[in-house]
Design a protein around this motif. Structure first.
Motif, PDB file in Angstrom:
ATOM      1  N   SER A 258      42.702  43.039  52.482  1.00 54.05           N
ATOM      2  CA  SER A 258      41.633  42.962  51.494  1.00 54.05           C
ATOM      3  C   SER A 258      41.714  41.659  50.725  1.00 54.05           C
ATOM      4  O   SER A 258      42.780  41.133  50.452  1.00 54.05           O
ATOM      5  N   THR A 259      40.566  41.151  50.362  1.00 55.01           N
ATOM      6  CA  THR A 259      40.530  39.954  49.520  1.00 55.01           C
ATOM      7  C   THR A 259      40.478  40.346  48.038  1.00 55.01           C
ATOM      8  O   THR A 259      40.457  39.477  47.174  1.00 55.01           O
ATOM      9  N   HIS A 260      40.454  41.639  47.745  1.00 56.37           N
ATOM     10  CA  HIS A 260      40.463  42.175  46.379  1.00 56.37           C
ATOM     11  C   HIS A 260      39.267  41.735  45.545  1.00 56.37           C
ATOM     12  O   HIS A 260      39.321  41.793  44.332  1.00 56.37           O
ATOM     13  N   LYS A 261      38.213  41.292  46.161  1.00 55.01           N
ATOM     14  CA  LYS A 261      37.087  40.757  45.404  1.00 55.01           C
ATOM     15  C   LYS A 261      36.301  41.827  44.641  1.00 55.01           C
ATOM     16  O   LYS A 261      35.565  41.502  43.740  1.00 55.01           O
ATOM     17  N   THR A 262      36.444  43.083  44.997  1.00 54.28           N
ATOM     18  CA  THR A 262      35.682  44.117  44.311  1.00 54.28           C
ATOM     19  C   THR A 262      36.530  44.926  43.337  1.00 54.28           C
ATOM     20  O   THR A 262      36.024  45.822  42.693  1.00 54.28           O
ATOM     21  N   VAL A 263      37.799  44.628  43.214  1.00 58.31           N
ATOM     22  CA  VAL A 263      38.666  45.381  42.311  1.00 58.31           C
ATOM     23  C   VAL A 263      38.418  44.904  40.883  1.00 58.31           C
ATOM     24  O   VAL A 263      38.750  43.786  40.525  1.00 58.31           O
ATOM     25  N   ILE A 264      37.814  45.741  40.083  1.00 53.52           N
ATOM     26  CA  ILE A 264      37.573  45.382  38.688  1.00 53.52           C
ATOM     27  C   ILE A 264      38.116  46.472  37.772  1.00 53.52           C
ATOM     28  O   ILE A 264      38.862  46.198  36.860  1.00 53.52           O
ATOM     29  N   ARG A 265      37.746  47.725  38.001  1.00 51.07           N
ATOM     30  CA  ARG A 265      38.071  48.778  37.054  1.00 51.07           C
ATOM     31  C   ARG A 265      39.468  49.368  37.266  1.00 51.07           C
ATOM     32  O   ARG A 265      39.663  50.580  37.303  1.00 51.07           O
ATOM     33  N   VAL A 266      40.446  48.476  37.416  1.00 55.11           N
ATOM     34  CA  VAL A 266      41.856  48.835  37.365  1.00 55.11           C
ATOM     35  C   VAL A 266      42.485  47.942  36.298  1.00 55.11           C
ATOM     36  O   VAL A 266      41.857  46.998  35.817  1.00 55.11           O
TER      37      VAL A 266
ATOM     38  N   PRO B 184      42.916  43.506  36.420  1.00 53.11           N
ATOM     39  CA  PRO B 184      41.637  42.789  36.456  1.00 53.11           C
ATOM     40  C   PRO B 184      40.801  43.032  35.196  1.00 53.11           C
ATOM     41  O   PRO B 184      40.169  42.111  34.675  1.00 53.11           O
ATOM     42  N   MET B 185      40.827  44.264  34.686  1.00 55.11           N
ATOM     43  CA  MET B 185      40.061  44.579  33.480  1.00 55.11           C
ATOM     44  C   MET B 185      40.611  43.804  32.281  1.00 55.11           C
ATOM     45  O   MET B 185      39.851  43.232  31.493  1.00 55.11           O
ATOM     46  N   ALA B 186      41.948  43.755  32.155  1.00 56.75           N
ATOM     47  CA  ALA B 186      42.573  42.999  31.061  1.00 56.75           C
ATOM     48  C   ALA B 186      42.264  41.509  31.196  1.00 56.75           C
ATOM     49  O   ALA B 186      42.042  40.814  30.197  1.00 56.75           O
ATOM     50  N   THR B 187      42.211  41.010  32.419  1.00 55.91           N
ATOM     51  CA  THR B 187      41.907  39.598  32.658  1.00 55.91           C
ATOM     52  C   THR B 187      40.472  39.278  32.264  1.00 55.91           C
ATOM     53  O   THR B 187      40.207  38.257  31.614  1.00 55.91           O
ATOM     54  N   VAL B 188      39.532  40.142  32.637  1.00 56.45           N
ATOM     55  CA  VAL B 188      38.130  39.947  32.258  1.00 56.45           C
ATOM     56  C   VAL B 188      38.007  39.915  30.733  1.00 56.45           C
ATOM     57  O   VAL B 188      37.308  39.071  30.171  1.00 56.45           O
ATOM     58  N   TYR B 189      38.715  40.800  30.064  1.00 55.44           N
ATOM     59  CA  TYR B 189      38.692  40.856  28.591  1.00 55.44           C
ATOM     60  C   TYR B 189      39.226  39.558  27.990  1.00 55.44           C
ATOM     61  O   TYR B 189      38.595  38.966  27.118  1.00 55.44           O
ATOM     62  N   MET B 190      40.382  39.111  28.461  1.00 52.81           N
ATOM     63  CA  MET B 190      40.977  37.893  27.904  1.00 52.81           C
ATOM     64  C   MET B 190      40.121  36.666  28.197  1.00 52.81           C
ATOM     65  O   MET B 190      39.951  35.804  27.340  1.00 52.81           O
ATOM     66  N   ARG B 191      39.588  36.585  29.396  1.00 51.75           N
ATOM     67  CA  ARG B 191      38.727  35.450  29.727  1.00 51.75           C
ATOM     68  C   ARG B 191      37.457  35.466  28.890  1.00 51.75           C
ATOM     69  O   ARG B 191      36.970  34.412  28.474  1.00 51.75           O
ATOM     70  N   GLY B 192      36.921  36.644  28.622  1.00 52.73           N
ATOM     71  CA  GLY B 192      35.758  36.751  27.753  1.00 52.73           C
ATOM     72  C   GLY B 192      36.065  36.284  26.333  1.00 52.73           C
ATOM     73  O   GLY B 192      35.192  35.774  25.639  1.00 52.73           O
TER      74      GLY B 192
ATOM     75  N   ALA C  38      41.641  31.580  39.770  1.00 51.28           N
ATOM     76  CA  ALA C  38      42.165  32.850  40.280  1.00 51.28           C
ATOM     77  C   ALA C  38      41.168  33.960  39.947  1.00 51.28           C
ATOM     78  O   ALA C  38      40.813  34.155  38.794  1.00 51.28           O
ATOM     79  N   ASP C  39      40.715  34.644  40.964  1.00 52.56           N
ATOM     80  CA  ASP C  39      39.798  35.753  40.753  1.00 52.56           C
ATOM     81  C   ASP C  39      40.512  36.833  39.944  1.00 52.56           C
ATOM     82  O   ASP C  39      41.676  37.131  40.196  1.00 52.56           O
ATOM     83  N   SER C  40      39.834  37.424  38.973  1.00 55.33           N
ATOM     84  CA  SER C  40      40.474  38.432  38.121  1.00 55.33           C
ATOM     85  C   SER C  40      41.011  39.603  38.930  1.00 55.33           C
ATOM     86  O   SER C  40      42.009  40.215  38.545  1.00 55.33           O
ATOM     87  N   SER C  41      40.392  39.892  40.057  1.00 53.70           N
ATOM     88  CA  SER C  41      40.852  41.017  40.861  1.00 53.70           C
ATOM     89  C   SER C  41      42.146  40.715  41.613  1.00 53.70           C
ATOM     90  O   SER C  41      42.756  41.607  42.181  1.00 53.70           O
ATOM     91  N   SER C  42      42.598  39.467  41.590  1.00 49.92           N
ATOM     92  CA  SER C  42      43.869  39.142  42.252  1.00 49.92           C
ATOM     93  C   SER C  42      45.047  39.168  41.274  1.00 49.92           C
ATOM     94  O   SER C  42      46.189  39.006  41.685  1.00 49.92           O
ATOM     95  N   ILE C  43      44.788  39.388  39.993  1.00 47.32           N
ATOM     96  CA  ILE C  43      45.835  39.400  38.974  1.00 47.32           C
ATOM     97  C   ILE C  43      46.513  40.770  38.955  1.00 47.32           C
ATOM     98  O   ILE C  43      45.839  41.802  38.978  1.00 47.32           O
TER      99      ILE C  43
END
Length: 172
Positions: free
Chosen positions: A97-105, A108-116, A126-131
């Protein structure tokens, strides 16, 4: 950063090589309670912070005073109240998997929050879903506010009131 007991957590340890299996970000302090943003099995939401024997480390960005709370909350607003992504968790373990759709774990969710909030501790490409949870521990862009003395070893039961006092004093 947490190290919780369980089969999934052991699998995360085997995949990442670190005993950090869950991450949440502190989202604020209201009505005498510290709140975190978490993607838990109960869903993506704000939860009262859990200071217990599973807490491994509390870290923060050095520019946390400049954190854009409104931007962070806006970035994760579409996910609040949504269910935890079980398929996303399985995708995390899939080696093809390239993990491109992993968000609601969690990570990735913490990364989206911090980047926001304009405090990105990771490579901007780095895609947030790869963190992973352990990435929050190894990045040099976050510093320890508190950490378990037995880090990466057997996590000893902690005294809840001591941790809460220590955490509260350092995050004001």
């Amino acid at each position: 950063l947490y190290r919780t007991p369980g089969v999934i957590d052991d699998a995360i340890y085997m995949k990442t090589g670190r005993l950090k299996s869950h991450v949440e970000v502190v989202a604020g302090f209201t009505n005498g309670v510290w709140w975190t943003l978490g993607a838990r099995i109960e869903g993506v939401n704000y939860y009262p912070i859990e200071v217990d024997e599973t807490l491994v480390s509390v870290r923060r960005h050095p520019n946390f005073e400049q954190f854009d709370s409104e931007g962070a909350h806006a970035a994760i607003a579409p996910y609040i109240g949504k269910p935890y992504s079980i398929t996303g968790l399985f995708e995390f373990f899939d080696p093809w998997s390239t993990h491109k759709t992993v968000i609601r774990v969690c990570s990735p969710m913490a990364t989206v929050y911090m980047r926001g909030g304009r405090c990105d501790p990771f490579n901007q490409w780095a895609d947030s879903s790869s963190i992973t949870p352990s990435d929050f521990f190894v990045t040099g862009m976050l510093s320890n506010v508190w950490r378990n003395a037995q880090l990466d070893r057997v996590i000893m039961p902690a005294k809840k009131n001591v941790l809460q006092k220590s955490f509260s004093e350092r995050t004001r």
